[in-house]
Design an enzyme around this catalytic site. Structure first.
Site, short mmCIF file in Angstrom:
data_model
loop_
_atom_site.label_atom_id
_atom_site.label_comp_id
_atom_site.label_asym_id
_atom_site.label_seq_id
_atom_site.Cartn_x
_atom_site.Cartn_y
_atom_site.Cartn_z
CG ASP A 3 86.67 90.25 -10.53
OD1 ASP A 3 85.82 89.22 -9.67
OD2 ASP A 3 85.63 91.07 -11.40
CD GLU A 10 80.90 86.63 -9.89
OE1 GLU A 10 80.52 87.52 -9.28
OE2 GLU A 10 81.88 86.73 -10.74
CG HIS A 13 84.74 93.30 -15.08
ND1 HIS A 13 83.35 93.17 -15.33
CD2 HIS A 13 85.29 92.39 -14.02
CE1 HIS A 13 82.93 92.35 -14.30
NE2 HIS A 13 83.88 91.81 -13.71
#
Length: 470
Positions: A133, A167, A283
């Site tokens: 990510d 983002e 995350h």
């Protein structure tokens, strides 16, 4: 076999050969529309560089840090060396204070009024290096851009790549980009494709807006590998494609999942662990190079290439018209979207056989005063000197004689192009068409409408709608 059949149904040109063992890419056939194989080794080399940028700068690539700026510099350098026109776009409103720039790269060929845009966010969270990510989407996109430059095929449409800032703080970089475009500039973007987390370790195969016209080549590629992708419900509204959706630009993209958990049915279909998150390091600090599903990454990178080639690359001999995937869900097999209107008429109706598959739209047949319609918005390719809306129609009626009591019309933006009636009943499924040549380069709303008078039914059965052109 399934991939070849789907190519014929969708008119998508050449699809890759049958799936090969995990981690390898299917072979492309040597036609002008055959996309090149994207090197997984090269994609992983880009990931290595992004990982190194994080390691040098506190372990992350957050949009406000040097890790992000080093990532921008690496991607920019590669693109400039390949011959792209590259722009760093500072985000001057709506972004986190101190956020680095968006990076926009355009290949200077093809019709500038028909832009197909491919993007991924380049920033990550502060907790870790963000390799899945979203190093995965960024690296796959970069190698696709470099491959397009090396191959340098004849382009009929323009290709633009983007790497977004900020983002993770709220889709801020992409929002700034789309928000600051003029309405004319937005209208030139015929579709935007987003790639966010395409290497989730326990991932699935998800396509944004899977039944839309924009998604057709993306879904077709993964279908050709037997993957049976699903709608990306977890990611809806959560990545940069949403910035484009808000302004009415068609979008699609690939994802392999974040913190949502894989179902037992998905594990049976794709492998992996049911009940566990698609990305166990979402995350988190463990989103490192060890958190990459290389098989999924390879399949995503090759699917991006297939979509680029389908949407923008010429068909040889100066060809400039490719109507592939313009009509979404033309066979009505994937629910009702993107059709709008009286969508209850779309079903696997008993007592009648579809022209193809099991589902079709049955308009009219009520035997009373009624109007029913289904329609969708389509973009007719700018390079088509001839464009035909083709469909299969079965008309059955209880009326008699040569007078038209009940009608079926094809309309574009409310204007009637063609009409059939109870007078044309009989013969079962018959292919019909309406000329859309005058709408080349335009986005229009196509509607099929059945109108019945007060008595004696006429049913209009509709199936396998597509666009052909030259």
């Amino acid at each position: 076999m399934a991939g070849t059949l789907l190519a014929l149904v969708l008119g998508l040109g050449t699809l890759p050969a049958a799936a090969t063992p995990s981690g390898t890419s299917p072979a492309s056939t040597p036609t002008a529309l055959a996309a090149p194989d994207i090197s997984l080794t090269a994609v992983r080399a880009h990931l290595d560089e992004l990982s190194a940028a994080a390691a040098r700068n506190g372990g992350n690539r957050r949009s406000t840090g040097q890790g992000y700026r080093d990532s921008v510099a690496y991607v920019k350098g590669k693109l400039q060396a390949a011959g792209y026109t590259v722009t760093e776009q500072p985000c001057t409103s709506g972004c986190t204070s101190g956020a680095g720039p968006n990076l926009i790269a355009e290949w200077p060929q093809g019709d500038a009024s028909a832009v197909y845009m491919f993007g991924a966010h380049l920033d990550g969270v502060s907790a870790g290096p963000g390799m899945n990510d979203n190093g995965s989407g960024s690296a796959a996109l970069l190698e696709n851009a470099l491959t397009l430059a090396r191959e340098n095929p004849e382009l009929r449409n323009r290709v633009r790549f983007a790497w977004w800032t900020d983002e993770e703080q709220g889709l801020n970089g992409s929002d700034f980009y789309v928000r600051t475009l003029s309405s004319a500039e937005r209208s030139r973007i015929k579709a935007y494709y987003n790639f966010d987390m395409v290497a989730s370790l326990n991932g699935g195969y998800f396509v944004n807006h899977i039944t839309s016209a924009a998604a057709a080549p993306m879904k077709a590629y993964w279908d050709s590998l037997g993957l049976r992708p699903e709608e990306n419900t977890e990611g809806a509204g959560r990545s940069d494609d949403y910035s484009f959706e808000r302004y009415g630009i068609p979008t699609s993209g690939y994802a392999m999942g974040a913190s949502a958990r894989k179902t037992s049915a998905q594990a049976a279909k794709w492998g992996g662990t049911s009940g566990a998150a698609y990305d166990p390091c979402y995350h988190r600090s463990c989103d490192t190079l060890s958190n990459i599903n290389t098989t999924g990454l390879d399949r995503a990178a090759d699917g991006i290439a297939f979509t680029v080639w389908q949407q923008a690359v010429g068909t040889g001999g100066g060809g400039t018209c490719d109507p592939a995937g313009v009509v979404g869900n033309g066979g009505f097999e994937s629910g009702t979207a993107p059709w709008t209107g009286t969508t209850a008429v779309i079903a696997a109706h008993s007592g009648r056989t579809a022209h193809g598959g099991t589902r079709f739209a049955w308009l009219g047949g009520n035997g009373s005063t009624s109007t029913e319609s289904v329609g969708q918005t389509v973009t007719v390719p700018a390079g088509c000197t001839r464009a035909s809306l083709d469909f299969w129609l079965w008309i059955e009626t209880a009326e008699s004689g040569s007078r038209a009591y009940d009608t079926f019309s094809v309309r574009v933006n409310g204007s009637t192009l063609a009409t059939w009636s109870n007078v044309h009943a009989g013969g079962g499924w018959t292919q019909r068409s309406a000329d859309l040549s005058a709408y080349a380069g335009q986005t229009v709303t196509v509607t099929f409408t059945a109108t019945e008078d007060h008595s004696l039914q006429t049913g209009f059965l509709l199936d396998d709608v597509s666009l052909s052109g030259a």
